[in-house]
Scaffold this active site. Structure first.
Site: not given
Length: 588
Positions: A328, A11, A276, A59-60, A325, A107, A84-86, A350-351
């Site tokens: 980019r 959020c 991508i 909010r998302l 960076t 949560d 904002n968070g989990e 994501s990694g």
């Protein structure tokens, strides 16, 4: 029960505490500023005012979007929180708060009750990514805190009227604050105690060299747990898959545990993966290969150099940096997030973080000893909030997509950073390439996570992997816009953190247009870097000081497509681009 899963999630938050002016005009101004964060949370807005304090929230909704709107409260509404968070361990935390009455299944609601129960000293109990502001209306005190590594962005600012401001992004407070800065990760701000203090004090933080022997199963099990807890969602999600080691492991582990997860019951067990790149780039080829092996529903997204260049201004506005960076790599991620959102996906795994923890960048080949190797990994993790976390969060949030990063799980970092760094060192004579300890942990003959050649594939930085001509195209574009004279005078125009290349100068001018204050400039790190190193590690190899380019190809003699040794100047000449393209093919 299902309500136990309702999450507040990614959020935008804005809090202004102690305004002298609490007129309707001030309220309107705060709503207007909060609107600048709406891309982060397009689903709902909330604003709580108490005397001279305002807590706003965009909010998302990722889990059970019908409730859990914010701000959140304790039972009698005397404690107000905007988050904002989990919080991944919210269910376990609720178990210990039996005497408290919860209004929602969010949560994040545990934060209000933990504060009631434990006062300010509860932040370390939270397992997740978060930035929150909590107002206790009983004595008008407040606290704000940010997660351990700074996965979730947060800024703090001060107004001339004595007000203190907190916001998810700089753009919501930079115009109205006299001074502001990035809120340091792993810290808490307390109005009672007057200032910031660090709540996150793990063993590795001291940078002392650990001596625990490498246990591959401990690494594997902790990472699997980190992925499983991040499958808490009530909306469609996917995995960002570049085909490199880190994203491939995230995808492989996610797929193993998807069927048993809550998410699969709603959305089925077919995993969506996204990649991508420019046409024919290393990442597209590698991503497809991994997706085919795992059997995911793979979405290949293409962009052109021109499309990337056209997005640069918007990327800098969203990501709030002029670091070369980061820009980019943020641009392809920003373009990809737009396409992901258009497919109805709101959350991705994501990694990020693996290279910092395991010394995965190619320049780690030159680490002189295990002490220096370990200290550099510590420095890299501590700086993540200014680089990869900033990129992953803001370039996805720009389109209302949330990125979750299992490698930056608190417990996983503790396990990985307690390993004797001798094991992490790159030793070609023993067949140990970068990140060998991670590769080996998932090298399972019986039940392979990935094919061997993918498990042992060389590192590609994201901005390189999307296609080498992307970076070369950016440099060409900057050369057209920045003259030699402009670069010569850069130290007078930009005395702080002076840009050293035309590309850096070009990004800086765009940044200054959006964020003209000197405080904004100071939120971006600087100093010499080669292939993503910290300034300290540049000292590892004398040749590097001649070639300060943040691309992975700059680690001369290490990357298969290394820049030719004779090209220490800023720009690969056009006639050399063909050679680079041919070398790119050799990598994959």
């Amino acid at each position: 029960s299902r309500c136990g899963l309702i999450a507040a999630t990614m959020c935008g938050i804005l809090a202004v505490l102690g305004c002298v002016d609490n007129s309707q005009a001030k309220r309107s101004r705060i709503i207007e500023l909060s609107r600048r964060l709406r891309h982060r949370g397009p689903d709902w807005s909330g604003l709580h005012c108490y005397e001279d304090c305002y807590l706003a929230h965009e909010r998302l909704a990722i889990v059970d979007p019908t409730s859990g709107d914010q701000p959140l409260y304790n039972e009698d509404k005397t404690v107000v929180v905007t988050v904002n968070g989990e919080i991944y361990n919210h269910k376990a935390l609720r178990e210990n708060l039996k005497s408290h009455q919860f209004r929602t299944g969010s949560d994040c609601e545990v934060i209000a009750h933990l504060y009631e129960e434990h006062g300010e000293e509860f932040v370390d109990m939270l397992d997740g990514m978060f930035a929150f502001v909590l107002l206790d209306t009983r004595d008008k005190s407040f606290i704000a805190a940010r997660d351990a590594i700074g996965i979730t962005p947060l800024y703090i600012g001060w107004g001339l009227d004595g007000s203190v401001w907190f916001a998810s992004e700089m753009k919501a407070l930079s115009d109205d604050c006299e001074q502001f800065m990035s809120f340091p990760p792993g810290h808490i701000y307390s109005s009672k105690q007057g200032g910031l203090r660090r709540w996150y004090n793990p063993p590795w933080f001291s940078e002392q060299v650990p001596s625990i022997p490498y246990d591959p199963l401990a690494v594997r099990n902790t990472f699997e747990k980190a992925v499983i807890k991040r499958l808490m969602t009530d909306v469609p999600f996917g995995v960002l898959l570049s085909g490199g080691l880190d994203s491939s492991l995230v995808a492989s582990v996610t797929l193993r545990h998807l069927e048993k997860s809550e998410a699969a019951r709603q959305w089925g067990s077919k995993l969506h993966t996204f990649c991508i790149g420019l046409e024919g780039s290393p990442d597209l080829k590698a991503g497809k290969e991994v997706a085919d092996y795992l059997g995911t529903r793979h979405h290949e997204l293409h962009f052109t150099v021109q499309e990337g260049i056209d997005a640069i201004e918007e990327v800098i506005y969203h990501v709030e940096t002029y670091d070369v960076t980061t820009i980019r790599a943020s641009t392809p991620m920003f373009l990809m997030s737009r396409k992901i959102k258009s497919l109805g996906v709101k959350m991705v795994l994501s990694g990020e973080g693996s290279d910092e923890i395991f010394g995965g960048y190619l320049y780690f080949h030159k680490a002189p000893n295990k002490k220096e190797f370990h200290e550099e990994t510590c420095r890299k993790i501590k700086a993540l909030h200014q680089y990869d976390c900033l990129r992953a969060n803001k370039s996805t949030s720009a389109w209302g997509v949330e990125a979750r990063v299992p490698f930056l799980d608190k417990e996983f970092i503790n396990v990985a950073m307690s390993i004797d760094p001798e094991w992490k060192m790159i030793k070609p004579d023993m067949g140990r390439i970068e990140k060998w300890v991670l590769r080996n942990a998932f090298d399972d003959e019986e039940n392979p996570y990935l094919p061997k050649h993918i498990l042992y594939r060389q590192k590609e930085q994201f901005s390189d992997g999307v296609g080498y001509s992307w970076i070369d195209g950016l440099k060409d574009h900057a050369n057209k816009h920045v003259s030699d004279t402009m670069l010569t005078n850069a130290s007078f125009v930009f005395p702080d953190n002076t840009p050293l290349t035309k590309e850096a100068y070009y990004y800086r001018t765009i940044f200054e247009k959006f964020f003209p204050k000197s405080a904004a400039r100071a939120t971006v790190p600087g100093g010499p870097s080669v292939a993503c190193s910290t300034a300290k590690a540049v000292e590892w190899d004398a040749a590097w000081s001649q070639n300060l380019d943040p691309s992975g190809r700059a680690a001369l003699g290490v990357h298969v497509a290394a820049y030719e040794e004779d090209k220490a100047e800023e720009d690969p000449r056009p006639e050399k681009l063909q050679k680079l393209a041919e070398k790119t093919e050799a990598i994959v």
